[in-house]
Enzyme design. Structure first.
Site, PDB file in Angstrom:
ATOM      1  N   HIS A   1       2.844   7.234   3.669  1.00  0.00           N
ATOM      2  CA  HIS A   1       2.991   6.009   2.882  1.00  0.00           C
ATOM      3  C   HIS A   1       4.022   6.187   1.767  1.00  0.00           C
ATOM      4  O   HIS A   1       4.584   5.195   1.280  1.00  0.00           O
ATOM      5  CB  HIS A   1       1.646   5.589   2.300  1.00  0.00           C
TER       6      HIS A   1
ATOM      7  N   TYR B   1       6.907  -2.015  -7.597  1.00  0.00           N
ATOM      8  CA  TYR B   1       8.100  -1.186  -7.421  1.00  0.00           C
ATOM      9  C   TYR B   1       9.127  -1.395  -8.530  1.00  0.00           C
ATOM     10  O   TYR B   1      10.021  -0.579  -8.702  1.00  0.00           O
ATOM     11  CB  TYR B   1       8.725  -1.448  -6.048  1.00  0.00           C
TER      12      TYR B   1
ATOM     13  N   LYS C   1      -1.747  -5.524   8.742  1.00  0.00           N
ATOM     14  CA  LYS C   1      -2.750  -5.756   7.704  1.00  0.00           C
ATOM     15  C   LYS C   1      -2.807  -7.241   7.376  1.00  0.00           C
ATOM     16  O   LYS C   1      -1.778  -7.881   7.163  1.00  0.00           O
ATOM     17  CB  LYS C   1      -2.372  -4.951   6.454  1.00  0.00           C
TER      18      LYS C   1
ATOM     19  N   ARG D   1       3.925   0.994   7.758  1.00  0.00           N
ATOM     20  CA  ARG D   1       2.679   1.719   7.532  1.00  0.00           C
ATOM     21  C   ARG D   1       2.460   2.630   8.735  1.00  0.00           C
ATOM     22  O   ARG D   1       2.917   2.341   9.839  1.00  0.00           O
ATOM     23  CB  ARG D   1       1.494   0.758   7.392  1.00  0.00           C
TER      24      ARG D   1
ATOM     25  N   HIS E   1       3.771  -8.034   2.497  1.00  0.00           N
ATOM     26  CA  HIS E   1       2.804  -8.262   1.422  1.00  0.00           C
ATOM     27  C   HIS E   1       2.446  -9.743   1.341  1.00  0.00           C
ATOM     28  O   HIS E   1       3.313 -10.608   1.435  1.00  0.00           O
ATOM     29  CB  HIS E   1       3.388  -7.821   0.073  1.00  0.00           C
TER      30      HIS E   1
ATOM     31  N   ARG F   1       7.213   4.710   2.795  1.00  0.00           N
ATOM     32  CA  ARG F   1       7.229   3.249   2.647  1.00  0.00           C
ATOM     33  C   ARG F   1       7.507   2.870   1.192  1.00  0.00           C
ATOM     34  O   ARG F   1       8.300   1.954   0.915  1.00  0.00           O
ATOM     35  CB  ARG F   1       5.883   2.687   3.117  1.00  0.00           C
TER      36      ARG F   1
END
Length: 411
Positions: free
Chosen positions: A336, A371, A271, A246, A362, A339
């Site tokens: 992004h 994805y 995050k 990120r 994640h 990514r």
């Protein structure tokens, strides 16, 4: 003493000189809940290049270029336009005192509302929310309390909140994501029991937009890197893609976070307050070494103009946009996007989705599963029904001659 004809000549020359100048008008602008400056001018390639060079962005909503209302940015813009012999009309811009009043809207809140806002901020900090979440929720509650500044908190009920969401969040064009964040802030505010009469369970939460991420092909990634001539810029874009970082994670990287021996990058407190290790590609190593030897960063891996301070996210978005234009890429590309492309290409190369989840950091596998909807490998495996129909028809045609779908008949 000047005669009248001489004065007329002087006035005419001054008038012609002024008319030769291109006029650029600056206006106050509120854009995406931020204090900005709109830049208006008749289309001119030189002026457009100058305003983009200082970091101006185009707003489709307001159909103009704009910058944040910051002194440093305004000074850079003014100097750039002066070099082009432009007349900068900033008469519509508010005076300094007016700016201070407009920025500090909390000063106009009644004491009860200002107290509630401060209690709410303390509550969020006590809940150990991230600084970004505290800032976002506080801004939405401040917007709400300003809307009802002339009403007692005890008089605000569920319908009052619905009216605010209709008149402010919806009509002012806030995104669905912002709308949801505002409702989350109001639900947290209800926990404080400060007199407002509403059940947070009755607040309607709009559904999230289900948008597929923009993904670049491997060829497009290489074209972007080749079109990025600046070594520092190329190293930043290369690292964003090769490690799936990120933009905030990249900006916080320090020199000690890169382990060239183990080919890993240590991402701290990302995050969700999670640490993780990211892989470092073989091809990015010489680029990073070359960059480090050339720029010699002191603290952060990528530093801005001020030594020891991290690089600026806005600058990354700007030079990425220029690189995409130079590479002839028409897609809407952001940091992004690199990514998203990293994750999609891993999936196409056969990497298990569970490993990709760990590499991306994640918390839930459902986030990574998006994805699977954009990977070319899976889409290519699906046979198009028209292709199947024509193949079947051709097989029948070989056995029994018949008019073909693609054949014209002479009558």
């Amino acid at each position: 003493m000047f005669d009248i004809e001489y004065l007329i000549l002087i006035f005419r020359d001054e008038f012609n000189y002024f008319m030769m100048k291109k006029v650029v008008k600056l206006l106050p602008l509120q854009h995406r809940n931020k204090d900005c400056v709109a830049i208006q001018f008749d289309f001119n390639d030189s002026i457009k290049a100058a305003v983009m060079k200082v970091g101006a962005k185009w707003s489709k909503t307001h159909t103009c270029f704009y910058i944040l209302n910051e002194t440093k940015l305004k000074q850079r813009l003014f100097l750039s336009l002066k070099k082009l012999n432009c007349f900068v009309d900033y008469s519509a811009m508010p005076k300094v005192d007016q700016v201070k009043k407009s920025v500090n809207k909390e000063a106009s809140l009644p004491k009860s509302h200002a107290h509630a806002l401060q209690v709410f901020e303390d509550y969020l900090i006590g809940q150990r929310k991230s600084p970004s979440t505290v800032h976002t929720y506080r801004n939405f509650l401040n917007l709400f309390l300003n809307y009802y500044a002339k009403r007692d908190l005890a008089s605000i009920d569920l319908r009052s909140i619905e009216i605010f969401l209709e008149q402010v969040m919806a009509k002012r064009g806030y995104s669905v994501s912002s709308h949801r964040q505002c409702i989350s802030a109001l639900k947290h505010f209800s926990e404080l029991n400060l007199g407002m009469k509403y059940d947070p369970a009755n607040l309607y939460m709009p559904r999230k937009d289900k948008k597929l991420p923009v993904v670049l092909s491997s060829t497009e990634i290489v074209l972007i890197l080749r079109s990025t001539k600046n070594l520092k810029h190329r190293a930043i874009l290369g690292l964003l893609y090769s490690s799936g970082l990120r933009i905030g994670e990249l900006l916080k990287l320090k020199l000690g976070d890169v382990d060239l021996e183990r080919n890993t990058i240590y991402v701290k407190q990302s995050k969700g307050r999670k640490d993780r290790n990211c892989s470092l590609g073989q091809r990015i190593r010489p680029m990073l070494l070359n960059y480090a030897q050339t720029y010699q960063p002191k603290v952060f891996l990528f530093e801005g103009e001020e030594e020891g301070k991290p690089y600026n996210a806005t600058s990354i978005r700007q030079f990425l946009k220029r690189s995409c234009q130079a590479a002839g890429i028409q897609k809407h590309v952001t940091p992004h996007t690199l990514r998203h492309s990293y994750a999609t290409h891993l999936l196409e190369n056969g990497v298990d989705v569970r490993y990709i989840q760990e590499l991306l950091g994640h918390s839930r596998p459902e986030t990574t599963m998006i994805y699977t909807h954009v990977t070319e490998r899976k889409i290519d495996e699906i046979t198009n029904p028209l292709d199947s129909a024509i193949q079947k028809f051709n097989r029948m045609d070989n056995e029994t001659p018949n008019p073909l779908l693609s054949r014209n008949e002479n009558k």
